[in-house]
Motif scaffolding. Structure first.
Motif, mmCIF file in Angstrom:
data_model
loop_
_atom_site.group_PDB
_atom_site.id
_atom_site.type_symbol
_atom_site.label_atom_id
_atom_site.label_comp_id
_atom_site.label_asym_id
_atom_site.label_seq_id
_atom_site.Cartn_x
_atom_site.Cartn_y
_atom_site.Cartn_z
ATOM 1 N N PRO A 189 0.688 -1.325 -0.144
ATOM 2 C CA PRO A 189 0.032 0.128 -0.115
ATOM 3 C C PRO A 189 0.890 1.352 -0.093
ATOM 4 O O PRO A 189 2.166 1.324 0.136
ATOM 5 N N PRO A 190 0.243 2.469 -0.022
ATOM 6 C CA PRO A 190 0.911 3.568 0.311
ATOM 7 C C PRO A 190 1.407 3.711 1.554
ATOM 8 O O PRO A 190 0.873 3.079 2.690
ATOM 9 N N LEU A 191 2.780 3.923 1.675
ATOM 10 C CA LEU A 191 3.654 3.658 3.015
ATOM 11 C C LEU A 191 3.399 4.703 3.992
ATOM 12 O O LEU A 191 3.666 4.455 4.977
ATOM 13 N N PHE A 192 3.081 6.020 3.553
ATOM 14 C CA PHE A 192 3.196 7.097 4.586
ATOM 15 C C PHE A 192 1.675 7.582 4.735
ATOM 16 O O PHE A 192 1.244 7.994 5.852
ATOM 17 N N GLU A 193 0.675 7.733 3.677
ATOM 18 C CA GLU A 193 -0.608 8.182 3.725
ATOM 19 C C GLU A 193 -1.212 8.221 2.581
ATOM 20 O O GLU A 193 -0.731 8.702 1.432
ATOM 21 N N SER A 194 -2.415 7.724 2.380
ATOM 22 C CA SER A 194 -3.246 7.445 1.002
ATOM 23 C C SER A 194 -3.573 8.743 0.496
ATOM 24 O O SER A 194 -3.707 9.793 1.395
ATOM 25 N N TYR A 195 -3.442 8.950 -0.652
ATOM 26 C CA TYR A 195 -3.698 10.119 -1.360
ATOM 27 C C TYR A 195 -2.675 11.425 -1.225
ATOM 28 O O TYR A 195 -2.879 12.423 -1.611
ATOM 29 N N ARG A 196 -1.831 11.186 -0.507
ATOM 30 C CA ARG A 196 -0.834 12.028 -0.373
ATOM 31 C C ARG A 196 0.763 11.808 -0.706
ATOM 32 O O ARG A 196 1.517 11.615 0.024
ATOM 33 N N PRO A 197 0.973 12.145 -1.958
ATOM 34 C CA PRO A 197 2.249 12.194 -2.681
ATOM 35 C C PRO A 197 3.311 12.869 -2.134
ATOM 36 O O PRO A 197 4.635 12.528 -2.301
ATOM 37 N N ASP A 198 2.959 14.118 -1.234
ATOM 38 C CA ASP A 198 4.019 14.999 -0.637
ATOM 39 C C ASP A 198 4.635 14.268 0.495
ATOM 40 O O ASP A 198 5.511 14.562 0.960
ATOM 41 N N ASN A 199 3.720 13.240 1.089
ATOM 42 C CA ASN A 199 4.206 12.730 2.174
ATOM 43 C C ASN A 199 5.147 11.715 2.074
ATOM 44 O O ASN A 199 5.705 10.908 2.904
ATOM 45 N N PHE A 200 5.364 11.221 1.008
ATOM 46 C CA PHE A 200 6.357 10.035 0.687
ATOM 47 C C PHE A 200 7.772 10.231 0.894
ATOM 48 O O PHE A 200 8.440 11.438 0.560
ATOM 49 N N ILE A 201 8.366 9.506 1.686
ATOM 50 C CA ILE A 201 9.708 9.579 2.048
ATOM 51 C C ILE A 201 10.660 8.474 1.513
ATOM 52 O O ILE A 201 10.570 7.266 1.956
ATOM 53 N N ALA A 202 11.175 8.825 0.211
ATOM 54 C CA ALA A 202 11.806 7.805 -0.235
ATOM 55 C C ALA A 202 13.188 7.030 0.471
ATOM 56 O O ALA A 202 13.067 5.823 0.293
ATOM 57 N N GLU A 203 13.794 7.648 1.254
ATOM 58 C CA GLU A 203 14.902 6.890 2.058
ATOM 59 C C GLU A 203 14.433 6.028 2.891
ATOM 60 O O GLU A 203 14.958 5.273 3.457
ATOM 61 N N ASP A 204 13.175 6.197 3.239
ATOM 62 C CA ASP A 204 12.495 5.490 4.572
ATOM 63 C C ASP A 204 11.681 4.349 3.827
ATOM 64 O O ASP A 204 11.213 3.287 4.780
ATOM 65 N N ALA A 205 11.270 4.420 2.627
ATOM 66 C CA ALA A 205 10.383 3.309 2.229
ATOM 67 C C ALA A 205 10.971 1.877 2.150
ATOM 68 O O ALA A 205 10.282 1.077 2.375
ATOM 69 N N PRO A 206 12.206 1.930 1.867
ATOM 70 C CA PRO A 206 12.790 0.317 1.873
ATOM 71 C C PRO A 206 12.641 -0.235 3.215
ATOM 72 O O PRO A 206 12.320 -1.731 3.190
ATOM 73 N N ARG A 207 12.572 0.415 4.272
ATOM 74 C CA ARG A 207 12.508 -0.169 5.408
ATOM 75 C C ARG A 207 11.181 -0.722 5.691
ATOM 76 O O ARG A 207 11.151 -1.933 6.275
ATOM 77 N N ILE A 208 10.343 0.113 5.390
ATOM 78 C CA ILE A 208 8.986 -0.646 5.572
ATOM 79 C C ILE A 208 8.522 -1.907 4.496
ATOM 80 O O ILE A 208 7.883 -2.798 4.815
ATOM 81 N N LEU A 209 8.858 -1.539 3.425
ATOM 82 C CA LEU A 209 8.783 -2.432 2.199
ATOM 83 C C LEU A 209 9.548 -3.921 2.527
ATOM 84 O O LEU A 209 8.696 -4.768 2.324
ATOM 85 N N SER A 210 10.669 -3.909 3.067
ATOM 86 C CA SER A 210 11.117 -4.904 3.420
ATOM 87 C C SER A 210 10.438 -5.915 4.020
ATOM 88 O O SER A 210 10.391 -7.086 4.049
ATOM 89 N N SER A 211 9.787 -5.381 5.278
ATOM 90 C CA SER A 211 8.921 -6.131 6.223
ATOM 91 C C SER A 211 7.740 -6.764 5.631
ATOM 92 O O SER A 211 7.668 -7.857 5.815
ATOM 93 N N LEU A 212 6.936 -5.835 4.787
ATOM 94 C CA LEU A 212 5.766 -6.222 4.067
ATOM 95 C C LEU A 212 6.247 -7.463 3.044
ATOM 96 O O LEU A 212 5.430 -8.375 3.038
ATOM 97 N N VAL A 213 7.229 -7.188 2.351
ATOM 98 C CA VAL A 213 7.649 -8.174 1.299
ATOM 99 C C VAL A 213 8.055 -9.549 1.799
ATOM 100 O O VAL A 213 7.594 -10.518 1.422
ATOM 101 N N ALA A 214 8.556 -9.684 2.938
ATOM 102 C CA ALA A 214 9.176 -10.718 3.597
ATOM 103 C C ALA A 214 8.074 -11.519 4.166
ATOM 104 O O ALA A 214 8.077 -12.611 3.984
ATOM 105 N N GLY A 215 7.372 -10.796 4.549
ATOM 106 C CA GLY A 215 6.240 -11.477 5.231
ATOM 107 C C GLY A 215 5.081 -12.153 4.443
ATOM 108 O O GLY A 215 4.458 -13.216 4.568
ATOM 109 N N LEU A 216 4.950 -11.176 3.090
ATOM 110 C CA LEU A 216 3.872 -11.722 2.138
ATOM 111 C C LEU A 216 4.485 -12.706 1.299
ATOM 112 O O LEU A 216 3.623 -13.554 0.509
ATOM 113 N N ALA A 217 5.617 -12.416 0.897
ATOM 114 C CA ALA A 217 6.315 -13.442 -0.216
ATOM 115 C C ALA A 217 5.964 -14.815 -0.434
ATOM 116 O O ALA A 217 5.751 -15.263 -1.338
#
Length: 320
Positions: A108-136
């Motif tokens: 999903p959106p990692l920081f808030e839905s509908y808010r592209p201005d809230n996206f933090i590119a440098e923090d995204a991999p941390r969140i994605l890694s947990s989600l992907v590892a659990g779901l994969a």
């Protein structure tokens, strides 16, 4: 009725509002994640309802598994475990379904839905890694959904690109009343631009979701032109609209649980679906407020083509 081949994949509908209807624990900020945490049997019931309605892809209940919804500490302690639970629940339902069902892993959106201005590119991999590892271990396809910008979407795509699974990217669109011009993501990027860069990045399908049905047709037409002119003419094209009242413009914060429209009952939603498929959509389903009754109507109409003319082209997924 023409002699076009009937061929499109049926995605499920929204999870959060269905859980609320079923009586599951449901509140902000946790949204649909609360049931996963406190009462996972309701998640199984929701997936089962969609399978029984004819869905061929069910989506993991991982949309709310992000720090701003479940809290930073809980995400750090339990994020991967909860993602694993979300994947496992969907997998169990799919494996016991009476027809072939695929599991889409929701990123999903990692920081808030509908808010592209809230996206933090440098923090995204941390969140994605947990989600992907659990779901994969449990999923058949990645569904990077409700993305407001290409930066947000392609960051997630890069994380799963080497997974060996198909990757679907779904964008949410500007849908406030009175807007004019070409269809745009909530970031202001045009749909045509977004589809082109998303396909170039390796997506197998581009979809549009969590927006009003009224803005979807122009997005489909724009996307179809890009796909047909690309080197990947077999790329999937999908729609799963929501039944919310129009949200505020994308530079304003998401205020809370939205009101559901009264005019998007299954029959009326089916009219939109018919238009989208005629325009070239190959994957159709529903987002927030679109439930099993809507998916059942879509399934019945596909099984009885006389109920809806001119279904579109082949599904992008071969159901095994």
């Amino acid at each position: 009725m023409t002699n076009k081949q009937i061929g499109f994949t049926i995605l499920d509908g929204g999870m959060g509002r269905l859980l609320e209807r079923l009586g599951a624990p449901f509140r902000l900020p946790e949204w649909s994640a609360l049931s996963l945490i406190e009462a996972p049997s309701f998640v199984t019931r929701a997936h089962t309802a969609y399978v029984e309605s004819g869905a061929e892809i069910i989506t993991t209940n991982s949309y709310g598994l992000v720090p701003h919804m479940i809290g930073e500490q809980r995400f750090a302690d339990e994020g991967r475990l909860l993602a694993d639970r979300a994947g496992r629940l969907a997998r169990e339902v799919a494996d016991n379904a009476p027809h072939n069902v695929l599991v889409a892993g929701s990123l999903p959106p990692l920081f808030e839905s509908y808010r592209p201005d809230n996206f933090i590119a440098e923090d995204a991999p941390r969140i994605l890694s947990s989600l992907v590892a659990g779901l994969a271990p449990h999923v058949d396809v990645w569904l990077i959904e409700t993305q407001s910008s290409t930066l947000e979407a392609l960051t997630a795509l890069a994380v799963v690109k080497d997974s060996g699974l198909p990757i679907f990217v779904s964008y949410t669109l500007k849908d406030e009343h009175g807007r004019t011009g070409p269809p745009e993501l909530r970031s202001g990027e045009t749909v045509a631009e977004a589809v082109a860069v998303t396909l170039d990045a390796g997506a197998n399908a581009v979809l549009f979701n969590c927006s009003q049905p009224e803005v979807m047709s122009e997005a489909i037409l724009a996307a179809r032109r890009v796909i047909d002119a690309s080197s990947n003419t077999s790329a999937g094209l999908g729609v799963y609209a929501n039944a919310f009242m129009p949200e505020p413009p994308s530079d304003e914060p998401y205020a809370g649980i939205s009101e559901i429209r009264a005019d998007l009952d299954p029959d009326n939603y089916l009219k939109w679906v018919g238009r989208w498929v005629e325009q070239g959509a190959t994957i159709v389903g529903g987002c927030c407020g679109i439930g099993p009754e809507h998916i059942s109507a879509i399934s019945a109409s596909r099984d009885s083509p006389s109920k809806m003319p001119d279904w579109g082209s082949n599904s992008p997924i071969k159901m095994q």
